[in-house]
Scaffold this motif. Structure first.
Motif, PDB file in Angstrom:
ATOM      1  N   MET A   1      45.967  27.379  22.233  1.00 39.08           N
ATOM      2  CA  MET A   1      46.197  27.857  23.603  1.00 39.08           C
ATOM      3  C   MET A   1      44.966  27.559  24.462  1.00 39.08           C
ATOM      4  SD  MET A   1      46.920  31.715  24.998  1.00 39.08           S
ATOM      5  CE  MET A   1      48.514  31.837  24.187  1.00 39.08           C
ATOM      6  N   ASN A   2      45.183  27.010  25.619  1.00 37.26           N
ATOM      7  CA  ASN A   2      44.090  26.682  26.526  1.00 37.26           C
ATOM      8  C   ASN A   2      43.730  27.911  27.349  1.00 37.26           C
ATOM      9  OD1 ASN A   2      42.244  25.563  28.199  1.00 37.26           O
ATOM     10  ND2 ASN A   2      43.668  24.203  29.255  1.00 37.26           N
ATOM     11  N   LEU A   3      42.519  28.438  27.155  1.00 37.63           N
ATOM     12  CA  LEU A   3      42.087  29.635  27.876  1.00 37.63           C
ATOM     13  C   LEU A   3      41.180  29.307  29.053  1.00 37.63           C
ATOM     14  CD1 LEU A   3      41.397  32.077  24.910  1.00 37.63           C
ATOM     15  CD2 LEU A   3      43.429  31.875  26.330  1.00 37.63           C
ATOM     16  N   LEU A   4      41.030  28.040  29.348  1.00 42.92           N
ATOM     17  CA  LEU A   4      40.270  27.662  30.533  1.00 42.92           C
ATOM     18  C   LEU A   4      41.096  27.918  31.783  1.00 42.92           C
ATOM     19  CD1 LEU A   4      38.686  24.340  29.269  1.00 42.92           C
ATOM     20  CD2 LEU A   4      37.613  26.600  29.395  1.00 42.92           C
ATOM     21  N   ILE A   5      40.439  27.970  32.912  1.00 43.07           N
ATOM     22  CA  ILE A   5      41.114  28.333  34.158  1.00 43.07           C
ATOM     23  C   ILE A   5      42.068  27.236  34.593  1.00 43.07           C
ATOM     24  CG2 ILE A   5      40.799  28.775  36.619  1.00 43.07           C
ATOM     25  CD1 ILE A   5      38.183  30.152  35.928  1.00 43.07           C
ATOM     26  N   ASN A   6      43.331  27.547  34.617  1.00 38.17           N
ATOM     27  CA  ASN A   6      44.333  26.638  35.157  1.00 38.17           C
ATOM     28  C   ASN A   6      45.341  27.381  36.014  1.00 38.17           C
ATOM     29  OD1 ASN A   6      45.770  28.015  33.254  1.00 38.17           O
ATOM     30  ND2 ASN A   6      46.180  26.263  31.920  1.00 38.17           N
ATOM     31  N   GLU A   7      44.967  28.586  36.445  1.00 38.21           N
ATOM     32  CA  GLU A   7      45.774  29.379  37.357  1.00 38.21           C
ATOM     33  C   GLU A   7      44.822  30.135  38.273  1.00 38.21           C
ATOM     34  OE1 GLU A   7      47.400  33.157  35.623  1.00 38.21           O
ATOM     35  OE2 GLU A   7      46.980  32.100  33.751  1.00 38.21           O
ATOM     36  N   PRO A   8      45.293  30.584  39.432  1.00 37.74           N
ATOM     37  CA  PRO A   8      44.396  31.282  40.371  1.00 37.74           C
ATOM     38  C   PRO A   8      43.830  32.549  39.744  1.00 37.74           C
ATOM     39  CG  PRO A   8      46.437  30.667  41.436  1.00 37.74           C
ATOM     40  CD  PRO A   8      46.636  30.428  39.970  1.00 37.74           C
ATOM     41  N   PRO A   9      42.517  32.622  39.499  1.00 37.86           N
ATOM     42  CA  PRO A   9      41.944  33.828  38.894  1.00 37.86           C
ATOM     43  C   PRO A   9      41.671  34.893  39.940  1.00 37.86           C
ATOM     44  CG  PRO A   9      40.234  32.213  39.248  1.00 37.86           C
ATOM     45  CD  PRO A   9      41.514  31.569  39.712  1.00 37.86           C
ATOM     46  N   LEU A  10      41.450  36.111  39.474  1.00 40.09           N
ATOM     47  CA  LEU A  10      40.949  37.148  40.358  1.00 40.09           C
ATOM     48  C   LEU A  10      39.499  36.831  40.669  1.00 40.09           C
ATOM     49  CD1 LEU A  10      42.455  40.200  38.466  1.00 40.09           C
ATOM     50  CD2 LEU A  10      43.273  39.253  40.621  1.00 40.09           C
ATOM     51  N   GLN A  11      38.951  37.498  41.682  1.00 43.47           N
ATOM     52  CA  GLN A  11      37.580  37.194  42.079  1.00 43.47           C
ATOM     53  C   GLN A  11      36.842  38.478  42.413  1.00 43.47           C
ATOM     54  OE1 GLN A  11      37.382  35.097  45.749  1.00 43.47           O
ATOM     55  NE2 GLN A  11      38.880  36.408  46.759  1.00 43.47           N
ATOM     56  N   VAL A  12      35.531  38.449  42.226  1.00 46.42           N
ATOM     57  CA  VAL A  12      34.702  39.583  42.597  1.00 46.42           C
ATOM     58  C   VAL A  12      33.254  39.102  42.680  1.00 46.42           C
ATOM     59  CG1 VAL A  12      34.262  40.346  40.223  1.00 46.42           C
ATOM     60  CG2 VAL A  12      34.184  42.010  42.080  1.00 46.42           C
ATOM     61  N   LEU A  13      32.502  39.644  43.606  1.00 42.93           N
ATOM     62  CA  LEU A  13      31.085  39.300  43.727  1.00 42.93           C
ATOM     63  C   LEU A  13      30.265  40.144  42.749  1.00 42.93           C
ATOM     64  CD1 LEU A  13      30.636  39.013  47.599  1.00 42.93           C
ATOM     65  CD2 LEU A  13      30.715  37.153  45.932  1.00 42.93           C
ATOM     66  N   PRO A  14      29.274  39.544  42.101  1.00 35.20           N
ATOM     67  CA  PRO A  14      28.427  40.311  41.184  1.00 35.20           C
ATOM     68  C   PRO A  14      27.778  41.521  41.850  1.00 35.20           C
ATOM     69  CG  PRO A  14      28.055  37.969  40.888  1.00 35.20           C
ATOM     70  CD  PRO A  14      28.940  38.102  42.080  1.00 35.20           C
ATOM     71  N   THR A  15      27.388  41.387  43.112  1.00 36.90           N
ATOM     72  CA  THR A  15      26.765  42.509  43.822  1.00 36.90           C
ATOM     73  C   THR A  15      27.697  43.715  43.880  1.00 36.90           C
ATOM     74  OG1 THR A  15      25.575  40.919  45.207  1.00 36.90           O
ATOM     75  CG2 THR A  15      25.629  43.206  45.973  1.00 36.90           C
ATOM     76  N   LEU A  16      28.972  43.473  44.143  1.00 37.33           N
ATOM     77  CA  LEU A  16      29.942  44.567  44.198  1.00 37.33           C
ATOM     78  C   LEU A  16      30.136  45.180  42.817  1.00 37.33           C
ATOM     79  CD1 LEU A  16      32.003  46.172  45.884  1.00 37.33           C
ATOM     80  CD2 LEU A  16      33.711  44.418  45.322  1.00 37.33           C
ATOM     81  N   ALA A  17      30.170  44.346  41.785  1.00 33.76           N
ATOM     82  CA  ALA A  17      30.334  44.837  40.412  1.00 33.76           C
ATOM     83  C   ALA A  17      29.155  45.710  40.011  1.00 33.76           C
ATOM     84  CB  ALA A  17      30.494  43.667  39.452  1.00 33.76           C
ATOM     85  N   VAL A  18      27.948  45.315  40.436  1.00 33.83           N
ATOM     86  CA  VAL A  18      26.761  46.120  40.150  1.00 33.83           C
ATOM     87  C   VAL A  18      26.854  47.469  40.855  1.00 33.83           C
ATOM     88  CG1 VAL A  18      24.260  46.291  40.530  1.00 33.83           C
ATOM     89  CG2 VAL A  18      25.256  44.153  39.684  1.00 33.83           C
ATOM     90  N   ALA A  19      27.344  47.459  42.078  1.00 34.29           N
ATOM     91  CA  ALA A  19      27.354  48.677  42.898  1.00 34.29           C
ATOM     92  C   ALA A  19      28.355  49.710  42.417  1.00 34.29           C
ATOM     93  CB  ALA A  19      27.637  48.303  44.354  1.00 34.29           C
ATOM     94  N   GLY A  44      30.749  49.133  39.620  1.00 28.06           N
ATOM     95  CA  GLY A  44      31.323  48.891  38.302  1.00 28.06           C
ATOM     96  C   GLY A  44      32.323  47.751  38.357  1.00 28.06           C
ATOM     97  N   LEU A  45      32.412  46.990  37.269  1.00 25.01           N
ATOM     98  CA  LEU A  45      33.227  45.784  37.271  1.00 25.01           C
ATOM     99  C   LEU A  45      34.701  46.074  37.471  1.00 25.01           C
ATOM    100  CD1 LEU A  45      33.402  42.755  36.970  1.00 25.01           C
ATOM    101  CD2 LEU A  45      33.458  43.034  34.480  1.00 25.01           C
ATOM    102  N   ASN A  46      35.232  47.042  36.722  1.00 23.89           N
ATOM    103  CA  ASN A  46      36.665  47.341  36.852  1.00 23.89           C
ATOM    104  C   ASN A  46      37.013  47.817  38.260  1.00 23.89           C
ATOM    105  OD1 ASN A  46      36.830  46.668  34.199  1.00 23.89           O
ATOM    106  ND2 ASN A  46      37.481  48.682  33.467  1.00 23.89           N
ATOM    107  N   ASN A  47      36.184  48.714  38.786  1.00 23.47           N
ATOM    108  CA  ASN A  47      36.403  49.193  40.152  1.00 23.47           C
ATOM    109  C   ASN A  47      36.342  48.037  41.152  1.00 23.47           C
ATOM    110  OD1 ASN A  47      36.704  51.833  39.374  1.00 23.47           O
ATOM    111  ND2 ASN A  47      34.635  52.461  39.925  1.00 23.47           N
ATOM    112  N   ALA A  48      35.372  47.153  40.940  1.00 21.73           N
ATOM    113  CA  ALA A  48      35.190  46.036  41.861  1.00 21.73           C
ATOM    114  C   ALA A  48      36.401  45.109  41.859  1.00 21.73           C
ATOM    115  CB  ALA A  48      33.930  45.247  41.485  1.00 21.73           C
ATOM    116  N   ILE A  49      36.987  44.887  40.687  1.00 21.77           N
ATOM    117  CA  ILE A  49      38.154  44.010  40.586  1.00 21.77           C
ATOM    118  C   ILE A  49      39.315  44.574  41.410  1.00 21.77           C
ATOM    119  CG2 ILE A  49      39.928  43.122  39.013  1.00 21.77           C
ATOM    120  CD1 ILE A  49      37.740  42.978  36.862  1.00 21.77           C
ATOM    121  N   VAL A  50      39.549  45.880  41.265  1.00 21.92           N
ATOM    122  CA  VAL A  50      40.659  46.508  41.982  1.00 21.92           C
ATOM    123  C   VAL A  50      40.390  46.535  43.487  1.00 21.92           C
ATOM    124  CG1 VAL A  50      41.930  48.668  42.338  1.00 21.92           C
ATOM    125  CG2 VAL A  50      41.398  47.899  40.021  1.00 21.92           C
ATOM    126  N   VAL A  51      39.173  46.910  43.882  1.00 20.19           N
ATOM    127  CA  VAL A  51      38.854  46.988  45.306  1.00 20.19           C
ATOM    128  C   VAL A  51      38.988  45.614  45.959  1.00 20.19           C
ATOM    129  CG1 VAL A  51      36.975  47.356  46.960  1.00 20.19           C
ATOM    130  CG2 VAL A  51      37.392  49.012  45.159  1.00 20.19           C
TER     131      VAL A  51
END
Length: 326
Positions: free
Chosen positions: A1-19, A21-28
């Motif tokens: 199975m190819n696990l490399l990106i071949n579909e539109p991924p979600l996105q988040v800035l590292p700064t927001l994840a630091v502020a 939390g990563l899970n919260n940042a993904i949803v926001v």
């Protein structure tokens, strides 16, 4: 199975994840994306509404319970503001918007604490003031999303995401308006046929969604069509699914309008004594009965002469009858 990106991924800035939390940042970040294209404006704010099942389609890497905890965490720290602007009281679908002032405060506090950007390893060991001493996202370590998300935002994300979502089988929560309307029809059918086999409510709810999104039917209009069709002797034997309701909606609306026009015409006031489009003028005393003889003034009788009231009335009726048959 190819696990490399071949579909539109979600996105988040590292700064927001630091502020926050990563899970919260993904949803926001995803809520922010939908708010940018949302047309649902209430109280001067844009809102986005989805059931937990619909949110789960966007975050399939979490369990529903994990997703619920992430959303509750964001509500607790006031970054997500929830509301209910549903047309049906029974619809419990939550509406969300972002409190950008609090979000900015969280990011600024985290930036000051960390002295700017740090490595992911260092960021994982820190808790921001926004989290108030809570664990980063209120979830177990096994639930944490650790795959890096690096795709820049582009406008074609909307089109790709919508195309991808349309290929998935939708799942409707029982509290959604689509499910509730589908269940309304099912319960109406059960009144006449208690043995009616329970349908696939998810499929029925999807037909209701199509009526609203593609056919531009309002919730109130669909409710009315359901109730009217199940009270009509002919249509309640023919409308036995939401798919058929959608197919026959235009026909139903035309018949409803025709029936109302007939009812309005039948209840309209009639003019004075009309026969075949002709108006006959009768004396004012015609509709007044009096067994006693009265004195009247008339061009055909001598003043003061007594006449038989009922006899004169009968003569007028006989004359009108001859004119009508002529």
């Amino acid at each position: 199975m190819n696990l490399l990106i071949n579909e539109p991924p979600l996105q988040v800035l590292p700064t927001l994840a630091v502020a926050i939390g990563l899970n919260n940042a993904i949803v926001v970040q995803q809520v922010h994306y939908w708010l940018r294209i949302s047309k649902n404006e209430r109280d001067g704010q844009k809102w986005v509404y989805k059931t937990i099942d619909e949110w789960h389609e966007e975050f399939p890497f979490w369990s529903k319970r994990t997703l619920e905890r992430v959303i509750e965490s964001l509500e607790d720290i006031k970054i997500l503001v929830s509301g209910n602007y549903n047309k049906l009281k029974m619809d419990r679908t939550k509406w969300y918007r972002i409190n950008y002032e609090i979000l900015n405060e969280c990011c600024n506090d985290a930036y000051r604490q960390n002295g700017g950007m740090e490595t992911d390893k260092m960021a994982e060991s820190k808790l921001t003031t926004c989290q108030n001493g809570k664990r980063q996202n209120g979830v177990n370590d096994s639930d944490k999303m650790t795959v890096p998300i690096t795709r820049d935002y582009t406008e074609n994300t909307t089109e790709t995401t919508q195309r991808k979502s349309s290929n998935r089988k939708r799942v409707y929560d029982e509290s959604s308006v689509h499910y509730q309307l589908a269940n309304r029809l099912y319960e109406k059918i059960l009144i006449d046929d208690p043995s009616f086999k329970q349908p696939n409510m998810n499929t029925w709810a999807d037909s209701i969604r199509l009526m609203m999104e593609q056919d531009n039917r309002t919730v109130e209009a669909i409710e009315y069509l359901i109730d009217w069709s199940q009270e009509n002797p002919f249509w309640k034997s023919n409308i036995l699914s939401t798919k058929k309701l959608r197919e026959k909606a235009t026909t139903l609306i035309r018949q409803i309008k025709a029936d109302k026009a007939k009812e309005s015409q039948a209840n309209s006031p009639s003019p004075n004594y009309r026969r075949q489009g002709r108006t006959e003028v009768v004396p004012e005393w015609f509709n007044t009965r009096n067994e006693d003889k009265v004195k009247v003034e008339s061009a055909t009788v001598e003043i003061g002469m007594e006449i038989d009231f009922e006899a004169e009335r009968q003569k007028i009726l006989d004359m009108l009858g001859r004119k009508e048959n002529a």
